[in-house]
Write an enzyme that holds these catalytic residues in place. Structure first.
Site, PDB file in Angstrom:
ATOM      1  N   GLU A  23       0.794  -1.226   0.000  1.00 38.76           N
ATOM      2  CA  GLU A  23       0.000   0.000   0.000  1.00 38.76           C
ATOM      3  C   GLU A  23       0.833   1.287   0.000  1.00 38.76           C
ATOM      4  O   GLU A  23       0.794   2.087   0.942  1.00 38.76           O
ATOM      5  CB  GLU A  23      -0.959   0.007   1.193  1.00 38.76           C
TER       6      GLU A  23
ATOM      7  N   GLU B   9      -5.487  -8.576   0.706  1.00 37.24           N
ATOM      8  CA  GLU B   9      -6.142  -8.190   1.959  1.00 37.24           C
ATOM      9  C   GLU B   9      -7.619  -7.919   1.716  1.00 37.24           C
ATOM     10  O   GLU B   9      -7.961  -7.225   0.760  1.00 37.24           O
ATOM     11  CB  GLU B   9      -5.541  -6.920   2.577  1.00 37.24           C
TER      12      GLU B   9
HETATM   13  C1  GCO Z   1      -3.946  -1.709   5.324  1.00 32.69           C
HETATM   14  C2  GCO Z   1      -2.865  -2.432   5.920  1.00 32.69           C
HETATM   15  C3  GCO Z   1      -3.225  -3.286   7.110  1.00 32.69           C
HETATM   16  C4  GCO Z   1      -4.397  -2.774   7.940  1.00 32.69           C
HETATM   17  C5  GCO Z   1      -5.709  -3.323   7.409  1.00 32.69           C
HETATM   18  C6  GCO Z   1      -6.899  -2.777   8.199  1.00 32.69           C
HETATM   19  O1  GCO Z   1      -4.462  -2.193   4.322  1.00 32.69           O
HETATM   20  O2  GCO Z   1      -4.226  -0.633   5.813  1.00 32.69           O
HETATM   21  O3  GCO Z   1      -2.272  -3.274   4.957  1.00 32.69           O
HETATM   22  O4  GCO Z   1      -2.028  -3.231   7.840  1.00 32.69           O
HETATM   23  O5  GCO Z   1      -4.254  -3.192   9.264  1.00 32.69           O
HETATM   24  O6  GCO Z   1      -5.899  -2.937   6.098  1.00 32.69           O
HETATM   25  O7  GCO Z   1      -6.910  -1.379   8.118  1.00 32.69           O
END
Ligand code: GCO
Length: 440
Positions: free
Chosen positions: A166, A345
């Site tokens: 990200e 994710e």
């Molecule tokens: C993100 C990160 C994660 C977060 C999850 C929840 O996507 O922000 O990769 O570390 O913890 O997404 O916000």
């Protein structure tokens, strides 16, 4: 009731990140990271929580891998802490740090888990931040050196390597809003950070491949589908422009080899310094791309809407909108020449309670996953090449600025005792993996 059957080799997994679960923040020679510094700074994190201990995964990794086996996971997406291996970011290697990841990967292999390694999930060595961090282009070269060492050490067992998690969050939450480490609030700096991250990604992919030509290299991008509040022309145009300015800063240079005109128009003189050759360097061909999806942005001509009537919301205040995942996947699949995709994710935070039977009944989290699995399957039927899905997250963990107040895990962590308890959503996911299908 319809059943969505996934391809036989579909890779079901779960994801975590080093700072969010490992703890052992200053153990065995690890250097300070910007998240150690940020969480130790008063006022930055809810309840003054820190990742000092977190889920104590550094000491409990064998127990957590046993949990993954119990759930029947096929893959595990994790990240390595740069400062555990290079305490000062570059130069001398902390062999105890490298040994930890060596043991961790061995344990994954013994459990038949396909490792997905993210080299950078936000925890930059503080020593590099002291030299400018990502505003300093030299950090990109230190990253490439770190990538080379990790690939040389683990590339014989880890086949899937991600440079960054990200980059847009690193850029804007870390350097524009200041809600994440290092807590900078400067537009021009944030765009130079974005470009330097793109350059670091290109150098990192080259370093990974020169260290081990057999591994797969990719990046993980979080994309929030931008959708119009109504079909009115001005709302549709506003939503398209919102996407063009906010979601293309990494997609376009990486997959098209240039920054889109909308970005130049939007930021004008704040455009970063781009050196000759940078764009070709950034656009390294990738073996896969990870997509993180949580929700969408609903845009009208007057701006982003905060609440959509009739929609459900998670504890993060994010609208539950699974169909937008499908629409976003179809959109990027039609607009970019993409390598195979992994959903790296997707998950949700909801308030959990421990019932009298000791179980955690979390139907909202299960239903969130069910809806998004179904939309992913529909996107695959639309022709999108999706190879796997990593649920966020295996464990409840340190949710950045929210500390431990938000729980995303399919496994509950009692932070006082470090006791792990598989939630109903974890049991449900284990059945999805066993049957490789999802029921409507
Ligand atoms: C993100 C990160 C994660 C977060 C999850 C929840 O996507 O922000 O990769 O570390 O913890 O997404 O916000």
């Amino acid at each position: 009731m319809s059943i969505h059957k996934f391809p036989h080799n579909f890779l079901w997994g779960a994801a975590t990140a080093s700072y969010q679960i490992e703890g052992a923040w200053n153990e065995d020679g690890k250097g300070e990271s910007i998240w150690d510094r940020f969480s130790h700074t008063p006022g930055k994190i809810t309840n003054a929580d820190t990742g000092d201990v977190a889920c104590d995964h550094y000491h409990r990794y064998t127990e957590d891998i046993a949990l993954m086996r119990t759930l029947g996971l096929k893959a595990y997406r994790f990240s390595t802490a740069w400062a555990r291996v290079f305490p000062s970011g570059r130069g001398c290697i902390n062999t105890k740090g490298l040994d930890f990841y060596d043991r961790l990967v061995d344990a994954m292999c013994a459990a038949n888990l396909e490792p997905f390694l993210t080299l950078y999930h936000w925890d930059l060595p503080q020593a590099l931040q002291d030299q400018g961090g990502w505003t300093n282009r030299n950090t990109a070269y230190a990253f490439a050196d770190y990538a080379a060492v990790m690939t040389k050490c683990l590339g014989d067992r880890v086949r899937n390597w991600t440079t960054f998690n990200e980059p847009s969050v690193i850029t804007f939450i870390g350097n524009l809003t200041g809600e994440h480490a290092p807590g900078i609030k400067d537009t021009k700096i944030s765009y130079q950070v974005a470009h330097n991250l793109n350059v670091a990604h290109g150098l990192g992919v080259q370093a990974i491949r020169s260290a081990n030509s057999k591994v797969n290299a990719g990046i993980v991008l979080n994309l929030w589908m931008a959708e119009p509040a109504t079909e009115a022309t001005q709302d549709v145009e506003a939503a398209n422009n919102f996407w063009d300015v906010n979601e293309t800063l990494f997609l376009d240079p990486i997959f098209k080899g240039f920054y889109p005109p909308a970005v130049y128009e939007a930021i004008g003189e704040k455009m970063p310094e781009i050196k000759d050759g940078d764009l070709a360097l950034i656009a390294q061909e990738l073996d896969f791309v990870g997509i993180n999806y949580y929700s969408r942005n609903v845009i009208s001509a007057s701006g982003k809407m905060n609440k959509i009537p009739g929609s459900a919301y998670t504890e993060m205040g994010w609208e539950v909108c699974a169909p937008a995942l499908r629409r976003m996947l179809v959109k990027i699949n039609s607009e970019y020449k993409l390598p195979p995709i992994y959903i790296t994710e997707n998950g949700s935070a909801f308030q959990d309670t421990i019932s009298s039977d000791g179980k955690i009944h979390d139907p909202e989290r299960t239903d969130y996953l069910r809806q998004h699995f179904i939309q992913t399957h529909l996107a695959m039927q639309d022709g999108v090449d999706i190879r796997g899905y990593m649920v966020w997250s295996l464990l409840d963990n340190f949710e950045w600025g929210h500390g431990f107040s938000k729980r995303f895990g399919m496994v509950r962590v009692d932070y006082e005792t470090q006791k792990r308890t598989i939630k109903d959503s974890g049991e449900w996911y284990a059945e999805v993996i066993r049957t490789n299908q999802v029921r409507e």
